[in-house]
Enzyme design. Sequence first.
Site, PDB file in Angstrom:
ATOM      1  N   HIS A 155       0.825  -1.209   0.000  1.00  0.00           N
ATOM      2  CA  HIS A 155       0.000   0.000   0.000  1.00  0.00           C
ATOM      3  C   HIS A 155       0.857   1.257   0.000  1.00  0.00           C
ATOM      4  O   HIS A 155       0.461   2.276  -0.579  1.00  0.00           O
ATOM      5  CB  HIS A 155      -0.934  -0.003   1.208  1.00  0.00           C
ATOM      6  CG  HIS A 155      -2.149  -0.847   1.020  1.00  0.00           C
ATOM      7  ND1 HIS A 155      -3.421  -0.424   1.338  1.00  0.00           N
ATOM      8  CD2 HIS A 155      -2.299  -2.110   0.529  1.00  0.00           C
ATOM      9  CE1 HIS A 155      -4.295  -1.372   1.057  1.00  0.00           C
ATOM     10  NE2 HIS A 155      -3.633  -2.420   0.574  1.00  0.00           N
ATOM     11  N   ASP A 156       2.007   1.203   0.628  1.00  0.00           N
ATOM     12  CA  ASP A 156       2.891   2.366   0.624  1.00  0.00           C
ATOM     13  C   ASP A 156       3.471   2.599  -0.767  1.00  0.00           C
ATOM     14  O   ASP A 156       3.413   3.708  -1.298  1.00  0.00           O
ATOM     15  CB  ASP A 156       4.017   2.181   1.636  1.00  0.00           C
ATOM     16  CG  ASP A 156       4.916   3.405   1.715  1.00  0.00           C
ATOM     17  OD1 ASP A 156       4.389   4.525   1.855  1.00  0.00           O
ATOM     18  OD2 ASP A 156       6.150   3.249   1.641  1.00  0.00           O
TER      19      ASP A 156
ATOM     20  N   GLY B  98       4.927   6.044  -4.499  1.00  0.00           N
ATOM     21  CA  GLY B  98       6.214   5.380  -4.327  1.00  0.00           C
ATOM     22  C   GLY B  98       6.490   4.931  -2.908  1.00  0.00           C
ATOM     23  O   GLY B  98       5.771   5.264  -1.963  1.00  0.00           O
TER      24      GLY B  98
ATOM     25  N   ASP C   5       7.783   5.447   0.111  1.00  0.00           N
ATOM     26  CA  ASP C   5       8.312   6.602   0.834  1.00  0.00           C
ATOM     27  C   ASP C   5       7.783   6.736   2.255  1.00  0.00           C
ATOM     28  O   ASP C   5       7.905   7.792   2.880  1.00  0.00           O
ATOM     29  CB  ASP C   5       8.007   7.884   0.063  1.00  0.00           C
ATOM     30  CG  ASP C   5       6.504   8.108  -0.134  1.00  0.00           C
ATOM     31  OD1 ASP C   5       5.692   7.320   0.409  1.00  0.00           O
ATOM     32  OD2 ASP C   5       6.137   9.077  -0.831  1.00  0.00           O
TER      33      ASP C   5
ATOM     34  N   ASP D  18      -5.700 -18.185   2.636  1.00  0.00           N
ATOM     35  CA  ASP D  18      -5.375 -19.555   2.215  1.00  0.00           C
ATOM     36  C   ASP D  18      -5.812 -20.477   3.336  1.00  0.00           C
ATOM     37  O   ASP D  18      -5.189 -20.516   4.391  1.00  0.00           O
ATOM     38  CB  ASP D  18      -3.875 -19.677   1.946  1.00  0.00           C
ATOM     39  CG  ASP D  18      -3.396 -21.119   1.814  1.00  0.00           C
ATOM     40  OD1 ASP D  18      -4.249 -22.003   1.593  1.00  0.00           O
ATOM     41  OD2 ASP D  18      -2.178 -21.352   1.931  1.00  0.00           O
TER      42      ASP D  18
ATOM     43  N   THR E 219      -2.930 -23.864   4.118  1.00  0.00           N
ATOM     44  CA  THR E 219      -1.723 -23.649   4.939  1.00  0.00           C
ATOM     45  C   THR E 219      -1.611 -22.150   5.245  1.00  0.00           C
ATOM     46  O   THR E 219      -0.740 -21.461   4.714  1.00  0.00           O
ATOM     47  CB  THR E 219      -0.459 -24.136   4.208  1.00  0.00           C
ATOM     48  OG1 THR E 219      -0.361 -23.459   2.937  1.00  0.00           O
ATOM     49  CG2 THR E 219      -0.483 -25.630   3.981  1.00  0.00           C
TER      50      THR E 219
END
Length: 334
Positions: free
Chosen positions: A72-73, A78, A80, A254, A257
């Site tokens: 998400h960053d 970019g 940052d 998942d 596992t």
Amino acid sequence: MGAPLLRRRLLLSLALLAACCAGASVAAAPRLSPNYYRHSCPRVERIVSDVIAAKQRANPSTAAGTLRLFFHDCFVNGCDASVLVSPLSSDTAPERAAEINLSLPGDAFDAVGRAKAALESACPGVVSCADVLALAARDLVAILGGPRFPVALGRRDSARSDARDVEGNLPRTNMSARAMVRLFAGKGLTAREMVALAGAHTVGFSHCAEFAHRIYGYRGAAGHDPRLNPEFARALQRSCEGYRTDPTVSIFNDIVTPRDFDEAYYKNLPHGLGLLASDAAIWEYSPTRVFAQRYATNRTAFFEDFAAAMQRLGAVGVKTGRQGVVRRRCDALD
């Protein structure tokens, strides 16, 4: 020597000087390097690793949350560290306050904050929060049994964070594969890298609200998204029954596992066990299915491609040198 000739030579000399200086400026621009902190903070990787490992032992959900935080960053302006800024520390709504970021887990923010605090004690004002997040994501993948890979360092932190920058820059859980491929391409990432990064869904969980449209009120005889395994769909309906009153109810991405970083996510897809609509979309779309099929049967190929894709993701829109700052606290704009 005539005046016109002298003038032409002077102009040529000035042009060559400008080109030379421009080349020197480009050459002098700092670049990411695994050895960036060799002299300024030589123990940076050990310090981050120790803090992150302790946090993961105490809170096993830390790994998947930190991977999501890193993604998400990087996808918004970019890599940052702008997503780390807390709404409580800002006069305006930062990225973290955007609707799609409200479900980012507190354990992930805490892990990065703890590692940064340890680094500020060892080498104050040197290591950026963006680099801490990149290292933490890599280390946590390895802790869960995934690949370990070198991380180039030298990112700078953003001096701004604005929730208005988020919309349209992050994939939604109901996106088509074609739309996701376009979104990733806009960040310089290929369809192959997109599918490899989607493998991060082999760990972690999703809140019921993110896939409720697949299991409740769905038009059709089955009453659920027909791409879902019927037994799986019924189990989800039972498990998520009270999600409106308790939005924290969640399901492992998942179910086979859930705590291991492996290729099971891809193996689940052809059997209707992909939790999110975007997971099912990857299997339906032939340009992305070809990579999912390969990873389902070849863990080595998945690990190699995931490691390479994480390195590419970590270079998206990075700020270096004077383009950014080194914040002393990751949750606040200094």
